[in-house]
Design a protein around this motif. Structure first.
Motif, PDB file in Angstrom:
ATOM      1  N   ARG A 214       0.753  -1.281   0.065  1.00  0.00           N
ATOM      2  CA  ARG A 214      -0.019  -0.155   0.000  1.00  0.00           C
ATOM      3  C   ARG A 214       0.944   1.349   0.083  1.00  0.00           C
ATOM      4  NH1 ARG A 214      -3.233   2.845   3.976  1.00  0.00           N
ATOM      5  NH2 ARG A 214      -5.435   3.432   3.136  1.00  0.00           N
ATOM      6  N   GLN A 215       2.040   1.265   0.755  1.00  0.00           N
ATOM      7  CA  GLN A 215       3.001   2.285   0.498  1.00  0.00           C
ATOM      8  C   GLN A 215       3.956   2.408  -0.425  1.00  0.00           C
ATOM      9  OE1 GLN A 215       4.936   2.201   4.465  1.00  0.00           O
ATOM     10  NE2 GLN A 215       3.179   2.504   5.661  1.00  0.00           N
ATOM     11  N   ALA A 313       3.024   5.964  -3.821  1.00  0.00           N
ATOM     12  CA  ALA A 313       3.720   6.839  -2.939  1.00  0.00           C
ATOM     13  C   ALA A 313       4.588   7.776  -3.433  1.00  0.00           C
ATOM     14  CB  ALA A 313       4.246   5.861  -1.793  1.00  0.00           C
ATOM     15  N   THR A 314       4.783   8.894  -2.861  1.00  0.00           N
ATOM     16  CA  THR A 314       5.715   9.943  -3.544  1.00  0.00           C
ATOM     17  C   THR A 314       6.330  10.764  -2.726  1.00  0.00           C
ATOM     18  OG1 THR A 314       3.919  10.333  -5.260  1.00  0.00           O
ATOM     19  CG2 THR A 314       5.483  11.787  -5.016  1.00  0.00           C
ATOM     20  N   GLU A 315       7.578  10.700  -2.808  1.00  0.00           N
ATOM     21  CA  GLU A 315       8.530  11.803  -1.736  1.00  0.00           C
ATOM     22  C   GLU A 315       7.993  13.355  -2.080  1.00  0.00           C
ATOM     23  OE1 GLU A 315      10.394  10.913   0.474  1.00  0.00           O
ATOM     24  OE2 GLU A 315      10.597   8.652   0.169  1.00  0.00           O
ATOM     25  N   ALA A 345      10.533  13.841   6.591  1.00  0.00           N
ATOM     26  CA  ALA A 345      10.824  13.191   5.118  1.00  0.00           C
ATOM     27  C   ALA A 345       9.320  12.651   4.857  1.00  0.00           C
ATOM     28  CB  ALA A 345      11.794  12.343   5.042  1.00  0.00           C
ATOM     29  N   PRO A 346       8.349  13.661   4.692  1.00  0.00           N
ATOM     30  CA  PRO A 346       7.135  13.081   4.525  1.00  0.00           C
ATOM     31  C   PRO A 346       6.897  12.487   3.031  1.00  0.00           C
ATOM     32  CG  PRO A 346       7.122  15.665   4.163  1.00  0.00           C
ATOM     33  CD  PRO A 346       8.464  14.936   4.841  1.00  0.00           C
ATOM     34  N   GLY A 350      -0.115   8.738  -2.729  1.00  0.00           N
ATOM     35  CA  GLY A 350      -0.734   9.127  -4.095  1.00  0.00           C
ATOM     36  C   GLY A 350       0.303   9.159  -5.161  1.00  0.00           C
ATOM     37  N   GLU A 351      -0.053   9.494  -6.254  1.00  0.00           N
ATOM     38  CA  GLU A 351       0.986   9.421  -7.339  1.00  0.00           C
ATOM     39  C   GLU A 351       1.716  10.775  -7.564  1.00  0.00           C
ATOM     40  OE1 GLU A 351      -0.082   7.962 -11.251  1.00  0.00           O
ATOM     41  OE2 GLU A 351      -0.744   5.957 -10.465  1.00  0.00           O
ATOM     42  N   GLU A 352       2.839  10.868  -8.239  1.00  0.00           N
ATOM     43  CA  GLU A 352       3.610  11.784  -8.112  1.00  0.00           C
ATOM     44  C   GLU A 352       3.012  12.902  -9.051  1.00  0.00           C
ATOM     45  OE1 GLU A 352       7.881  13.158  -9.918  1.00  0.00           O
ATOM     46  OE2 GLU A 352       7.786  11.173  -9.102  1.00  0.00           O
ATOM     47  N   HIS A 353       2.435  12.540 -10.128  1.00  0.00           N
ATOM     48  CA  HIS A 353       1.743  13.458 -11.144  1.00  0.00           C
ATOM     49  C   HIS A 353       0.761  14.295 -10.284  1.00  0.00           C
ATOM     50  CE1 HIS A 353       0.217  15.099 -14.925  1.00  0.00           C
ATOM     51  NE2 HIS A 353      -0.910  14.898 -14.316  1.00  0.00           N
ATOM     52  N   ASP A 354       0.114  13.762  -9.533  1.00  0.00           N
ATOM     53  CA  ASP A 354      -1.294  14.436  -8.701  1.00  0.00           C
ATOM     54  C   ASP A 354      -0.414  15.379  -7.602  1.00  0.00           C
ATOM     55  OD1 ASP A 354      -3.091  13.156 -10.043  1.00  0.00           O
ATOM     56  OD2 ASP A 354      -3.435  11.424  -8.482  1.00  0.00           O
ATOM     57  N   LEU A 355       0.621  15.007  -7.064  1.00  0.00           N
ATOM     58  CA  LEU A 355       1.268  16.031  -6.274  1.00  0.00           C
ATOM     59  C   LEU A 355       1.654  17.235  -7.072  1.00  0.00           C
ATOM     60  CD1 LEU A 355       2.184  16.738  -3.242  1.00  0.00           C
ATOM     61  CD2 LEU A 355       4.180  15.379  -3.777  1.00  0.00           C
ATOM     62  N   GLU A 356       2.233  17.158  -8.217  1.00  0.00           N
ATOM     63  CA  GLU A 356       2.703  17.939  -8.961  1.00  0.00           C
ATOM     64  C   GLU A 356       1.477  18.979  -9.294  1.00  0.00           C
ATOM     65  OE1 GLU A 356       4.681  16.135 -12.025  1.00  0.00           O
ATOM     66  OE2 GLU A 356       6.612  15.980 -11.161  1.00  0.00           O
ATOM     67  N   GLU A 357       0.383  18.232  -9.621  1.00  0.00           N
ATOM     68  CA  GLU A 357      -0.700  19.168 -10.321  1.00  0.00           C
ATOM     69  C   GLU A 357      -1.340  19.957  -9.088  1.00  0.00           C
ATOM     70  OE1 GLU A 357      -3.801  20.293 -13.188  1.00  0.00           O
ATOM     71  OE2 GLU A 357      -2.035  18.853 -13.148  1.00  0.00           O
ATOM     72  N   LEU A 358      -1.098  19.499  -7.842  1.00  0.00           N
ATOM     73  CA  LEU A 358      -1.873  20.180  -6.474  1.00  0.00           C
ATOM     74  C   LEU A 358      -0.713  21.329  -6.357  1.00  0.00           C
ATOM     75  CD1 LEU A 358      -3.023  16.878  -4.641  1.00  0.00           C
ATOM     76  CD2 LEU A 358      -4.472  18.686  -5.253  1.00  0.00           C
ATOM     77  N   ALA A 359       0.375  21.012  -5.991  1.00  0.00           N
ATOM     78  CA  ALA A 359       1.353  21.815  -5.706  1.00  0.00           C
ATOM     79  C   ALA A 359       1.668  22.881  -6.702  1.00  0.00           C
ATOM     80  CB  ALA A 359       2.680  21.497  -4.928  1.00  0.00           C
ATOM     81  N   GLY A 360       1.653  22.533  -7.930  1.00  0.00           N
ATOM     82  CA  GLY A 360       2.011  23.407  -9.096  1.00  0.00           C
ATOM     83  C   GLY A 360       1.108  24.537  -9.165  1.00  0.00           C
ATOM     84  N   ASN A 361      -0.215  24.105  -9.156  1.00  0.00           N
ATOM     85  CA  ASN A 361      -1.243  25.089  -9.250  1.00  0.00           C
ATOM     86  C   ASN A 361      -1.353  26.382  -8.037  1.00  0.00           C
ATOM     87  OD1 ASN A 361      -3.195  24.739 -11.480  1.00  0.00           O
ATOM     88  ND2 ASN A 361      -3.483  22.706 -10.517  1.00  0.00           N
TER      89      ASN A 361
END
Length: 470
Positions: A214-215, A313-315, A345-346, A350-361
């Motif tokens: 899962r992780q 999981a995404t760093e 070190a959180p 979820g997937e890296e692309h989604d984190l980029e989409e969220l933080a990038g916006n």
């Protein structure tokens, strides 16, 4: 939040399983030992009473034997019968010989010291065994027998012993049995505890293996388990593979739909531009709007599919650092000062692309409004359900927004300032994607002025190590 509560219930259920097994086994063992102790003490009491009565019977026979040495009318007086306590006053051991007809006491042990035993009536042949009160108090165990000497002369022979001795022996035995069974019970409870812990260890290994999947630390659940659990691991791996296949098919269908819709829209836009006029301008405007809405909803469908990927999981730190480097190049003419602070070190569940989409916006929006500084903070915080959440805050030193404007800015397609380029969908995409992941997104005034965008997402629990970048 519902997922965290469900996980908490599952964890508490696992603890309850081991607790129930240990408790039930311990209660059964304690009850069994208690019953065994009661039975042992009862058997010992019965055997001790039988032995005590046999001792009294020996004394009766000894008295009869000595009396038979004389005549029926004048039997011989018995001696001390080999028991010194018959000669000690109020020793608790007594005997007496009385005439069966007149009730006159013929002989008595010196221990009676002029007293008389309170003998119950003897009806019929045979012995009478009973418990009576002694001359000086206390309980006596009595054996009474009727002896007929020649020519119808009958005597009642009674021998009584101190029942306290019998009770003391039984009490001593009961105490030893209780101590022995108590120690044995502690040993059994400890053995049960170890048995349950060792017996459930494969379940803990299965849980850890599933958590690793899962992780994102493993591709499949370890199937090297006992025969009872191995089929479960096989089914879990089949479920993981099926989940990944479904998500991959969903991505493929979304991509195909995107191409199928974008191509006709592009044709419409090109045709409209080839025929200038009010009608063509309107068609072109609506086609662009349709493309924007199609992109938004297709992106949301893609995000919903990716949200259900098991093992993603995404760093966090590398993604944020990469976004800041990209934004510093895009907005180099603004000469913005970027700062990144990551606590620990959180990892984002979820997937890296989604984190980029969220933080990038969020970072892009902060760069548009900042006067000179953009600060990005990330770390883990407890969510109140024994789990950790990832919190990302993007703070700018721009003009900021009022609480009403903060709520209005999160509406889809709403732009508070038309002079700033954009579609107005960026923050609404953040809201939708955060909700899909079970998180939240809020805008609030920053303490030092400007605006603070706060994003809360599911995280993987890791050890926290302070790290700072700026």
């Amino acid at each position: 939040m519902p997922e965290a509560q469900a996980t908490k219930r599952r964890r508490s259920g696992k603890r309850a399983l081991s607790t129930r097994l240990i408790t039930v086994a311990a209660i059964w063992s304690v009850l069994a030992l208690a019953v065994a102790g009661v039975v042992l003490v009862a058997l010992y009491r019965e055997d001790s009473e039988r032995s005590f009565d046999a001792r009294l019977d020996v004394y009766v026979k000894a008295i009869v034997g000595e009396m038979a040495a004389g005549t029926p009318q004048e039997p011989v007086e018995p001696g001390n019968l080999g028991e010194p306590r018959f000669d000690l006053p109020a020793s608790g051991w007594y005997w007496s010989v009385t005439n069966a007809r007149s009730g006159e006491m013929i002989y008595a042990s010196q221990s009676l010291f002029g007293d008389r035993l309170d003998l119950p009536p003897l009806s019929g042949p045979g012995d009478l065994r009973s418990t009576i009160s002694g001359p000086r108090g206390g309980e006596l165990r009595l054996l009474q027998r009727k002896i007929i000497f020649g020519e119808g002369v009958a005597y009642l022979i009674a021998v009584a012993g101190d029942a306290a001795e019998l009770q003391a022996r039984v009490a001593t035995f009961a105490g030893r049995v209780a101590l022995t069974l108590f120690v044995l019970g502690l040993g059994l409870v400890a053995a049960i505890f170890l048995q349950v812990r060792i017996g459930l260890r494969p379940l803990a290994a299965l849980s850890a293996s599933l958590a690793a999947v899962r992780q994102g630390d493993a591709e499949a659940v370890d199937e090297d388990l006992p025969p009872e659990l191995a089929p479960l691991a096989v089914e879990l791996n089949a479920l993981v593979r099926s989940n990944r296949e479904v998500v991959e098919r969903s991505r493929t269908h979304v991509g195909n739909l995107a191409h199928a819709l974008k191509t006709p829209l592009s044709v419409i836009v090109n045709e409209a531009r080839g025929h200038p006029g009010p009608f063509a301008d309107k068609v072109s405007e609506q086609a662009v709007l349709m493309r924007t809405q199609v992109d938004h909803h297709l992106e949301r469908a893609r995000m919903a599919a990716q949200r259900r990927v098991i093992g993603a999981a995404t760093e966090v730190e590398p993604v944020l650092a990469r976004l800041i480097r990209a934004m510093s190049k895009i907005y180099r003419d603004r000469d913005l000062d970027f700062a990144l602070e990551v606590t620990g070190a959180p990892r984002f569940r979820g997937e890296e692309h989604d984190l980029e989409e969220l933080a990038g916006n969020l970072i892009d929006n902060a760069c548009k409004w900042a006067r000179g500084r953009v600060r990005v903070e990330a770390g883990l915080e407890p969510d109140g359900n024994a789990r950790q959440t990832l919190v990302i805050q993007v703070i700018d030193d721009g003009p900021g927004l009022s609480p009403e404007e903060c709520a209005e800015a999160l509406q889809r397609g709403r732009r508070l300032d038309e002079t700033v380029p954009g579609t107005g969908l960026g923050l609404s995409i953040v809201v939708d994607l955060a909700r899909l992941y079970g998180g939240s997104f809020t805008l609030e005034p920053a303490p030092s002025g400007g605006l603070c965008a706060r994003l809360v997402l599911p995280a993987l629990d890791d050890a926290v190590r302070p790290q700072r970048h700026g």
